[in-house]
Design a protein around this motif. Structure first.
Motif: not given
Ligand code: MG
Length: 399
Positions: A237-245
């Motif tokens: 789930v730590g990848y959500h920030r990258q996904l959002r960007q």
């Protein structure tokens, strides 16, 4: 004199071959009882022990009115808490107590939750096929039945995949990158053929590496999905920030979460658009309504998990939340077949692409225990464990 809990018991039944667990809470008032969903179809016997061996003796004599206190005290009664087993057991009790409270009030549960925001619950229908044209045809047939939302999944040549029937001669392996490429091809075809009026959804089912999921979400952006579901396994789930960007594709997340606090950072940082919650796995109606209320203030909508291995009691719980939550997003559909309706009289009606309440007091669904006994659990390989899905080199694939 308060009405008290006299017995808490689990019940197994498998109409239409699906292994369901429900919980009955019996009370000191003759004829008054409630039902709740506790279905964890991969580990039903562990839930049975949690209900019959632990929650039953713990809760006998408790006031049926005290739903919140029963929930909080049962939640910590194992000291170590959470997890799908204990939360499903707790959900069975929680939903049954809401059912009882509604029956005592002479009101459907949605009235107790604040009343209806809408008079029906829009559903998304599962559509699939072996190639883009078959998926298109399935969606067209669904649109003719009144569905405005369809989930589109497609078989991948030479591989097994999630959500679409594989060709029987395909090997029993799965590969992320051919799958990702096929999804882009599918949605390019669907938007070309169907236009943009129909709302389309897709479920990655947590099974590709995070970088591939981000790339896929970005590539799907032109096709304007209603949402893309579960791009990452819970461990990623730590990848959500990258996904959002990287993309504006709307994201639904959380089907595999079992601790309600797992959603909090994703909500607080506005990293997702829909909470994808298996209501019984986070502990029932009580924690779910709180989570939905929190999401309202972050502009995040609900999308309760509604697969076949949720009992009609659980689908009714979803429906009452759907009716009462302002920030309802969409509801996943399961169509109840005749055997299931025989065991669960009052199961929600489905027509015109929506689920409709029956306005009976409580959750509105009963369980015919005689009929339920006619459908014992079928024998399953490895007692119904989720089968391992492997890559060509033998690596086990998550979800
Ligand atoms: Mg899913």
């Amino acid at each position: 004199m308060p009405v008290t809990i006299t017995r808490v018991k689990s019940l197994f039944t498998a109409p239409n071959g699906i292994r369901l667990v429900v919980v009955k809470v019996e009370t000191s008032e003759p004829g008054l009882y409630g039902w709740g969903c506790a279905t964890f179809t991969q580990r039903p016997h562990t839930v049975q022990v949690a209900v019959d061996e632990y929650l039953d003796p713990f809760l006998r004599g408790r006031d049926v009115d005290d739903i919140e206190d029963v929930w909080q005290s049962a939640f910590v009664s194992s000291y170590w808490r959470n997890g799908p087993i204990l939360n499903n057991a707790l959900s069975g009790v929680d939903q049954a107590l809401w059912d009882i409270k509604g029956k005592r009030a002479g009101m459907p549960v949605y009235q107790l939750l604040g009343g209806k925001c809408r008079d029906r619950v829009p559903l998304y229908h599962h559509c699939s096929g072996r190639d883009p044209k078959e998926v298109e045809d399935d969606i067209r047939a669904s649109m003719e039945k009144g569905y405005r939302y369809c989930r589109a999944q497609m078989a991948v040549p030479k591989y097994r995949t999630y959500g679409a029937k594989p060709n029987p001669d395909e090997p029993d392996i799965w590969e992320p990158r051919p799958y990702c490429r096929s999804v882009v091809t599918l949605f390019e075809h669907l938007r070309g053929a169907l236009g943009y009026e129909i709302e389309l959804l897709h479920d990655i089912h947590e099974r590709v590496p995070p970088r591939d999921a981000i790339q896929l979400a970005k590539q799907l952006e032109p096709y304007q999905l209603f949402f893309l579901e579960d791009p990452f396994a819970p461990e990623d789930v730590g990848y959500h920030r990258q996904l959002r960007q990287a993309t504006t594709t709307p994201i639904a997340m959380g089907e595999l979460f079992s601790n309600v606090t797992e959603y909090l950072p994703l909500i607080q940082e506005r990293l997702i658009d829909f909470i994808r919650v298996h209501v019984s796995t986070i502990g029932g109606i009580s924690p779910s309504r709180k989570l939905a209320a929190l999401c309202e203030y972050f502009g995040i909508r609900t999308a309760w998990h509604g697969p076949g291995d949720v009992s009609p009691v659980g689908h009714a719980a979803n429906m009452h939340l759907d009716l009462a939550c302002y920030n309802f997003g969409i509801q996943e559909e399961t169509f109840f077949k005749d055997e299931t309706r025989e065991v669960f009289p009052g199961a929600p009606e489905i027509h015109d692409g929506c689920m409709w309440p029956n306005d009976r007091p409580g959750l509105g669904v009963d369980v015919d225990e005689t009929a339920a006994a006619r459908y014992p659990f079928p024998e399953r390989e490895a007692n119904g464990c989720w089968p391992a899905i492997r890559r060509w080199d033998g690596t086990v694939i998550r979800p």
